[in-house]
Design an enzyme around this catalytic site. Sequence first.
Site: not given
Lengths: 330, 157
Positions: A184, A186, A216, A265, A301
């Site tokens: 991920e 992020h 993400d 995400h 999310e």
Amino acid sequence: MKRRQFLKSAAGVGAGLVAATAVAERTNAAAQEAKKGKPKRGVSVYSYSQVLGVCMTLEDCFADIYDMGATCFEMLSSHIEGYPNPTTQWIDRYFALCTKYNLQPAEMGHWCETHLHRGPMMTDEQIIANMVRDFKLANLLGFKSLRTKITCINQECDPEAGWERYMEKLLPLAEKYDVQMLSECHRPTLLTRQHITDYLAFAEKHKTKYFGINVDFGTFMHSSVPREQIASGAAQVTLTPLPEGSYSKPEDIIRVLAVNPRTFHAKFNYMDENYEEKTIPYKQILQILIDHGWSGNLVSEYEGPRRNETGYLGDQLRRQQIMMQRMLGY
Amino acid sequence: MVDTENIQMRGFHNLKDKDGKVWGFQFGLRTGYYKGLWLSQFRAGDAIVDGVRYPKETLLWNIQGIDYTREEMFDRMDQYWQVNDAAYVKVPKPGGLTQGYHDLVIEWGYVSNYNNELEKEYDGSGFGNAGPMMRRAGMGGQQAAPSGSKRRLLLVW
């Protein structure tokens, strides 16, 4: 004038050319259209982590996801009762819920642990044994992608040394169980960070589709909103631009698409009453994904405040699903 | 379903041995973290009840029906403590606690090897790289706090 005579005439030749050009344009447009991506809308059960088991069951979460028109979901290993060895009863129930609410498993979130004991890093054999256990479980539960958290050394998620060594051994095993490992990216990590470059180079070097990046969308967050304003339900919120260079640009996602990641995400912080997420440039991001033919899973999310209130959480998720529905056109 | 708090209302009781003698008390705890933990990632601290400190070495942690000492948990990299399972902290105290309200505090932390530096205390003597933790009132999130999780609870028996 008969059709054959017309076609032989100058006017006929001209009209024929126009018609042929129109057909070619239509064919070309159709070909371009066919190349466009068709991302699927889903929701991550992570969004419910503050309420799942407190006042909502897994079925409540699935019912809610279905209710807002999403068709797929992400689940974390933390949401699997009895993990890593769920009972056959739980597995039967899980599939019954997928059928009942017409939801497709998209991604299973898990962790590639390398320090499960005191002292130095675990051996490759120990790491791989745990990962294969999760591969088998994901495969059993119908997940085609894994959000694989690689052990890291800082908040930017730069990996602990040695990741290439065990990851190389994991590639054929991931292929065997048809699960794509996605690390991920992020916030505060940028898509231009060196370890993202290294991960992509690793995938290219090994010519694999089983290792890539789950982006993400928090990495694109260019403004902040005071949590207090969101929490109070203020109609007008104050956007504070974040420093240039502290967030990824929409076009930074393009190079990540080379391995065709199956899931991203769709992080969001606050959806206003006009179904807009003003801190993340969703329209540009989704357009890039569509234009580059990406047809993976977009799983919502929610990471803003009041996640422990079912009404507020459900409303935010629905607003975001409406936003994505309007942008995607379905 | 579990309580919204870390320390659980259900399960706060005195403990009796097989002869009926009260040897201590217990209370339930869930981490409130979104990720379950392998037991070897958990870092158990002291319990402080009504201001009396009970050392971490004397406590038992009952997880999925099995009692573990703090030391035993370090070796259980195969046992998973799921997010909404309560662990029951067993505190030795001959005679137990009286019926009524008590102030409970439990210190704990854990190891979480992402978005973070690796654990500095390689011998597990600290609270991991994500502790000590307690629930942030009203926000549902977590933040580091020196006192662990705390709650005032009513003991019935």
